[in-house]
Design a protein around this motif. Structure first.
Motif, short mmCIF file in Angstrom:
data_model
loop_
_atom_site.label_atom_id
_atom_site.label_comp_id
_atom_site.label_asym_id
_atom_site.label_seq_id
_atom_site.Cartn_x
_atom_site.Cartn_y
_atom_site.Cartn_z
N GLU A 141 0.81 -1.21 0.00
CA GLU A 141 0.00 0.00 0.00
C GLU A 141 0.84 1.26 0.00
OE1 GLU A 141 -2.33 -0.35 3.51
OE2 GLU A 141 -3.74 -1.76 2.61
N GLY A 142 2.06 1.16 0.50
CA GLY A 142 2.85 2.37 0.74
C GLY A 142 3.56 2.88 -0.49
N ALA A 143 3.86 2.00 -1.42
CA ALA A 143 4.64 2.42 -2.58
C ALA A 143 4.26 1.54 -3.77
CB ALA A 143 6.13 2.26 -2.27
N ILE A 144 4.50 2.07 -4.95
CA ILE A 144 4.29 1.27 -6.16
C ILE A 144 5.67 0.85 -6.63
CG2 ILE A 144 3.32 1.26 -8.49
CD1 ILE A 144 1.40 3.43 -7.55
N LEU A 145 5.98 -0.42 -6.38
CA LEU A 145 7.37 -0.86 -6.53
C LEU A 145 7.85 -0.83 -7.97
CD1 LEU A 145 7.39 -3.78 -3.94
CD2 LEU A 145 7.97 -1.40 -3.60
N GLU A 146 6.91 -0.88 -8.91
CA GLU A 146 7.31 -0.88 -10.32
C GLU A 146 7.78 0.50 -10.77
OE1 GLU A 146 4.36 -2.15 -9.29
OE2 GLU A 146 5.02 -4.24 -9.41
N LEU A 147 7.39 1.54 -10.03
CA LEU A 147 7.78 2.90 -10.41
C LEU A 147 9.08 3.27 -9.72
CD1 LEU A 147 4.35 4.81 -10.28
CD2 LEU A 147 5.40 3.60 -12.19
N SER A 148 9.73 4.31 -10.24
CA SER A 148 10.98 4.75 -9.65
C SER A 148 10.71 5.48 -8.34
CB SER A 148 11.69 5.71 -10.60
OG SER A 148 10.93 6.90 -10.68
N VAL A 149 11.76 5.69 -7.57
CA VAL A 149 11.64 6.45 -6.32
C VAL A 149 11.06 7.82 -6.63
CG1 VAL A 149 12.92 7.55 -4.45
CG2 VAL A 149 13.53 5.24 -5.18
N ASN A 158 7.40 7.67 -7.30
CA ASN A 158 6.65 7.43 -6.07
C ASN A 158 6.51 8.69 -5.23
OD1 ASN A 158 5.64 4.65 -5.17
ND2 ASN A 158 7.55 4.12 -6.22
N VAL A 159 7.57 9.51 -5.21
CA VAL A 159 7.53 10.72 -4.38
C VAL A 159 6.53 11.73 -4.91
CG1 VAL A 159 8.87 12.74 -3.65
CG2 VAL A 159 9.89 10.46 -3.50
N ILE A 160 6.46 11.88 -6.24
CA ILE A 160 5.58 12.92 -6.80
C ILE A 160 4.17 12.42 -7.09
CG2 ILE A 160 7.47 14.26 -7.80
CD1 ILE A 160 6.82 13.02 -10.48
N LEU A 161 3.95 11.13 -6.88
CA LEU A 161 2.65 10.52 -7.22
C LEU A 161 1.49 11.28 -6.59
CD1 LEU A 161 1.95 7.90 -8.75
CD2 LEU A 161 1.67 6.82 -6.52
#
Ligand code: ATP
Ligand code: MG
Length: 364
Positions: free
Chosen positions: A350-358, A361-364
């Motif tokens: 739930e905390g992060a989308i692992l397929e995307l870059s850091v 994830n930060v700007i999501l």
């Protein structure tokens, strides 16, 4: 069993283990001793090196330095299969078996019972049923593993370990996704394996579970072993202090601290907030400039409350006010608009989308 009564020789001992990742010294001269017939809990803050130590022990990582001695003999497991054949079995939080195969096949993968050169399916089912019955689990072993909840899948993984005649069983955060009844079943199983002389290494962040099941605790901090303790000799407060590296006489939470701190205005006020089956109606005030801790047993509703405040779940009673205004939280989007952030308990899902870059994830 306490340190005073355990058998003389450890079944397994890790000494001076070092493991460096790019930019991180995950293990620095770490050590660990496991005795037969004990449940041993490995504790430490996030990133203390617990999982890395277990991966070294089970052949996932090669250590840069250090030795592993099992029953007096130096070993160097090269893979999890290798560790298994030495009698060290691991049950991971995410069960790493084959979901599409039957329960029985999962228990016997790589060692199917044979008769006249053919796989003896009937014997395999009978043996699988018997192994699981030892763990109080009565299920149809011909169904695919995926048909059963995670708790049962873990029991299957443990049965597999028993069948390989493991002497050391390692469980890395096995209870994080189990409910209270499932945890109790797992603990009964662990107790009975302990009676049979198995050494069990258990990683958990739950203090109550540590005190409910373990005989001894090894505390890790910054990749090192901080110490090894008999559970009976270590209070919870002392344990937490050792995990975070606070001095023994750290001030106890409470009055002195409270008085020293001016009370800020109430930023968020919940009244009668509840959700059927998850949280009985409750009140809560969160003030400016304070860090408020919610504590309680697993299943007591802490996560449920946090999710209601964030709008991740919908409350069916009560109200929330932000400052002066009533706030009908219905979605996380509303909550974010009010300046509320949420760090999920389940970081990976739930905390992060692992397929995307850091960055994404930060700007999501
Ligand atoms: N494969 C890897 N590559 C790089 N760094 C890693 C790797 N695995 C772990 N680390 C780092 O090594 C340190 C120890 O991590 P480890 O996962 O062993 O901690 P842990 O005690 O299991 O923490 P948690 O309680 O969060 O599970 C951390 O700083 C982590 O970021
Ligand atoms: Mg870990």
């Amino acid at each position: 069993m306490t340190s005073a009564t355990h058998a003389a020789a450890p079944v397994l001992e890790l000494r001076g283990i070092c493991k460096q990742f790019p930019g991180v010294k995950a293990l620095n001269e770490a050590s660990l001793r496991l005795f037969p017939g004990e449940v041993h809990t490995l504790m430490g803050q996030n990133g203390a090196g617990k999982s890395t130590l277990i991966k070294v022990l089970t052949g996932v990582y090669a250590p840069d330095r250090g030795s592993i001695v099992m029953e007096g003999r130096a070993i160097r497991p090269q893979s999890t299969q290798d560790a298994q054949s030495l009698g060290i079995s691991t049950v991971y939080q995410e069960v790493n078996l084959c979901p599409n195969l039957s329960v029985a096949e999962n228990i016997f993968i790589g060692r199917y019972p044979r008769r006249f050169g053919m796989v003896d399916w009937r014997a395999m089912r009978a043996q699988a049923t018997a192994l699981l019955e030892r763990l109080e689990v009565r299920i149809d072993v011909s169904k695919p593993l995926a048909a059963y909840p995670l708790a049962i899948q873990q029991m299957v993984a443990i049965s597999r370990a028993l069948n390989i005649s493991a002497r050391v069983l390692i469980l890395d955060e096995p209870t994080s996704s189990l409910d209270e009844a499932e945890v109790q079943l797992l603990f009964r199983v662990l107790s009975s394996l302990r009676e049979q002389g198995m050494a069990i290494l258990f990683v958990t962040h739950f203090l109550d579970q540590t005190y409910a099941i373990s005989d001894r605790i090894t505390v890790m901090r910054n990749g090192e072993r901080e110490g090894e303790y008999a559970v009976a000799e270590l209070s919870r407060l002392a344990l937490v202090n050792k995990m975070v590296g606070a001095p023994e006489e750290a001030p106890q939470a409470g009055d002195a601290l409270q008085e020293a701190r001016p009370q800020g205005e109430v930023l968020l006020q919940a009244r009668g907030l509840g959700r059927k089956g998850a949280l009985a109606p409750m009140d809560l005030d969160i003030r400016a400039g304070e860090m408020l801790g919610l504590c309680g047993l697993l299943g007591s509703g802490r996560t449920e409350l946090a999710r209601l405040l964030f709008g991740a779940d919908r409350a069916d009673s009560g109200s929330i006010r932000i400052g002066e205004r009533a706030h009908p939280f219905s979605t996380p989007r509303d909550a974010i608009a009010e300046g509320i952030g949420f760090c999920s308990e389940d970081r990976k899902h739930e905390g992060a989308i692992l397929e995307l870059s850091v960055r994404e994830n930060v700007i999501l």
